[in-house]
Design a protein around this motif. Structure first.
Motif, PDB file in Angstrom:
ATOM      1  N   CYS A   1      37.815  43.507  80.769  1.00 14.89           N
ATOM      2  CA  CYS A   1      36.742  43.240  81.734  1.00 14.89           C
ATOM      3  C   CYS A   1      35.388  43.420  81.049  1.00 14.89           C
ATOM      4  O   CYS A   1      35.193  44.356  80.269  1.00 14.89           O
ATOM      5  CB  CYS A   1      36.841  44.185  82.935  1.00 14.89           C
ATOM      6  SG  CYS A   1      35.674  43.812  84.268  1.00 14.89           S
TER       7      CYS A   1
ATOM      8  N   ARG B   1      38.882  38.801  80.091  1.00 16.29           N
ATOM      9  CA  ARG B   1      39.815  38.230  81.073  1.00 16.29           C
ATOM     10  C   ARG B   1      39.247  38.274  82.485  1.00 16.29           C
ATOM     11  O   ARG B   1      39.683  37.533  83.365  1.00 16.29           O
ATOM     12  CB  ARG B   1      41.142  38.990  81.023  1.00 16.29           C
ATOM     13  CG  ARG B   1      41.889  38.829  79.720  1.00 16.29           C
ATOM     14  CD  ARG B   1      43.216  39.571  79.741  1.00 16.29           C
ATOM     15  NE  ARG B   1      43.968  39.346  78.519  1.00 16.29           N
ATOM     16  CZ  ARG B   1      43.824  40.073  77.419  1.00 16.29           C
ATOM     17  NH1 ARG B   1      42.964  41.095  77.410  1.00 16.29           N
ATOM     18  NH2 ARG B   1      44.526  39.802  76.334  1.00 16.29           N
ATOM     19  N   SER B   2      38.279  39.177  82.716  1.00 14.93           N
ATOM     20  CA  SER B   2      37.678  39.293  84.047  1.00 14.93           C
ATOM     21  C   SER B   2      36.237  39.745  83.900  1.00 14.93           C
ATOM     22  O   SER B   2      35.831  40.274  82.855  1.00 14.93           O
ATOM     23  CB  SER B   2      38.464  40.276  84.924  1.00 14.93           C
ATOM     24  OG  SER B   2      38.494  41.554  84.315  1.00 14.93           O
TER      25      SER B   2
ATOM     26  N   GLN C   1      36.121  40.138  95.095  1.00 15.78           N
ATOM     27  CA  GLN C   1      36.262  38.963  94.245  1.00 15.78           C
ATOM     28  C   GLN C   1      35.441  37.817  94.821  1.00 15.78           C
ATOM     29  O   GLN C   1      35.451  37.564  96.020  1.00 15.78           O
ATOM     30  CB  GLN C   1      37.727  38.539  94.111  1.00 15.78           C
ATOM     31  CG  GLN C   1      37.940  37.414  93.116  1.00 15.78           C
ATOM     32  CD  GLN C   1      39.404  37.169  92.813  1.00 15.78           C
ATOM     33  OE1 GLN C   1      39.799  36.958  91.661  1.00 15.78           O
ATOM     34  NE2 GLN C   1      40.246  37.201  93.837  1.00 15.78           N
TER      35      GLN C   1
ATOM     36  N   ALA D   1      39.047  35.985  89.287  1.00 14.87           N
ATOM     37  CA  ALA D   1      38.841  36.983  88.231  1.00 14.87           C
ATOM     38  C   ALA D   1      37.373  37.315  87.993  1.00 14.87           C
ATOM     39  O   ALA D   1      37.056  38.013  87.036  1.00 14.87           O
ATOM     40  CB  ALA D   1      39.507  36.561  86.924  1.00 14.87           C
TER      41      ALA D   1
ATOM     42  N   TYR E   1      34.308  39.240  89.880  1.00 19.65           N
ATOM     43  CA  TYR E   1      34.015  40.138  90.982  1.00 19.65           C
ATOM     44  C   TYR E   1      32.510  40.418  90.993  1.00 19.65           C
ATOM     45  O   TYR E   1      31.828  40.318  89.969  1.00 19.65           O
ATOM     46  CB  TYR E   1      34.799  41.438  90.827  1.00 19.65           C
ATOM     47  CG  TYR E   1      36.299  41.231  90.841  1.00 19.65           C
ATOM     48  CD1 TYR E   1      37.061  41.547  91.958  1.00 19.65           C
ATOM     49  CD2 TYR E   1      36.957  40.710  89.724  1.00 19.65           C
ATOM     50  CE1 TYR E   1      38.437  41.349  91.969  1.00 19.65           C
ATOM     51  CE2 TYR E   1      38.327  40.499  89.727  1.00 19.65           C
ATOM     52  CZ  TYR E   1      39.066  40.820  90.857  1.00 19.65           C
ATOM     53  OH  TYR E   1      40.427  40.610  90.876  1.00 19.65           O
TER      54      TYR E   1
ATOM     55  N   VAL F   1      40.524  44.777  89.719  1.00 20.26           N
ATOM     56  CA  VAL F   1      40.623  44.227  88.363  1.00 20.26           C
ATOM     57  C   VAL F   1      41.824  44.842  87.648  1.00 20.26           C
ATOM     58  O   VAL F   1      42.636  44.137  87.021  1.00 20.26           O
ATOM     59  CB  VAL F   1      39.321  44.490  87.574  1.00 20.26           C
ATOM     60  CG1 VAL F   1      39.535  44.244  86.082  1.00 20.26           C
ATOM     61  CG2 VAL F   1      38.198  43.602  88.094  1.00 20.26           C
TER      62      VAL F   1
END
Length: 304
Positions: free
Chosen positions: A13, A109-110, A262, A267, A269, A295
């Motif tokens: 993240c 990834r997020s 979200q 993915a 937020y 997450v």
């Protein structure tokens, strides 16, 4: 902890924004043993707060910069990598997000976006100093209690100014709404102000700071001094990073999120003032806990 290499590492993240919300989210993610970086441009709205008396756990008040320092100290206990920089662009390449500043990039990834808002201030020389002394206040929910029994002015478009003035009547008998769009509109606004015990004035020709307060000079030459001025001129919501990803916003530009914080972009937020909700530190902290936990649960397991 040194920030992971920006070219070869895929983070679990990337947290963008180092206010109370962003720092809380980063702390949660670090405690979940996730690989993250927090990018902080140093522009948290909390830094304006001379002393907050409605922040839970600080019964005698806490200055915004002191509060931010405590949040950051908490994050450093868990080796959260904090990079002082500004993310200027965000794009998606398959299941990976690529965030770029002027000098580097991160892959993740997020994303947790905690970029907040920038308040629009009136044209008053020394406005920033006036915020520090309480002559100008930015949040009636935060500090209306501290302005109780002050002579209060609310500056904004007629209907919005009157609405905020009505709220501030909770704290003071002397509240004036100053309409930036003139007084020639709906006469019902005058009646509404009168019924609420709110004085209604036209926009002044100029403002000046005097005797610890703000003085407005009207077109007719009259002068009106107020202990406290609340500008309700709006704010620039810092949600533009998600514009290329077509994230849904409300009519002010604030991001719309689900129960897990979200956005409409999978993915990604969002927490804090950049979200369409009540702009409060305690709200941002709660949203951060929700988002960081969501997450963690959405990512692949990371067993010990």
């Amino acid at each position: 902890m040194t920030a992971p290499d920006t070219d070869d590492t895929v983070l679990d993240c990337l947290v963008i924004g180092g206010g109370p919300g962003g720092l809380t989210a980063a702390t949660y993610l670090a405690r979940f043993r996730r690989k993250l970086v927090l990018v902080d441009a140093g522009q948290s709205r909390a830094r304006w707060i001379p002393a907050s008396h409605n922040c839970p756990g600080f019964p005698f008040g806490v200055a915004g910069n002191e509060l931010l320092a405590r949040f950051r100290e908490h994050a450093t206990q868990y080796d959260v990598p904090v990079v002082e920089d500004r993310v200027d662009a965000l794009e998606r390449a398959g299941n990976i997000f690529i965030a770029r500043s002027a000098t580097r990039q991160w892959r993740a990834r997020s994303i947790i976006l905690a970029t907040g808002v920038v308040d629009l201030l009136p044209e008053i020389e020394g406005a920033e100093d006036a915020i520090a002394t309480g002559a100008i206040r930015l949040c009636a929910v935060c500090d209306g209690y501290e302005a109780r029994d002050d002579a209060i002015a609310v500056l904004g478009r007629g209907e919005e100014a009157i609405g905020h003035a009505e709220f501030l009547r909770t704290f003071s008998r002397s509240v004036t709404a100053i309409a930036t769009d003139g007084l020639d509109g709906d006469p019902a606004l005058r009646a509404r102000a009168a019924a609420s015990g709110v004085t209604l004035l036209a926009a002044p020709e100029r403002w000046r700071l005097v005797d610890g307060g703000c003085e407005a000079q009207l077109p007719d030459g009259s002068r009106h001094r107020f202990d406290t001025l609340y500008p309700v001129l709006g704010s620039d919501v810092q949600s533009s990073l998600l514009s290329p990803l077509a994230a849904k916003t409300d009519d002010t530009g604030a991001l719309i999120v689900d129960a897990h914080m979200q956005t409409s972009v999978s993915a990604v937020y969002a927490i804090g003032d950049v979200v369409s909700a009540l702009n409060q530190i305690s709200v941002a902290v709660g949203q951060a806990a929700i988002a960081a936990t969501a997450v963690h649960r959405a990512l692949p397991p990371n067993p010990r």
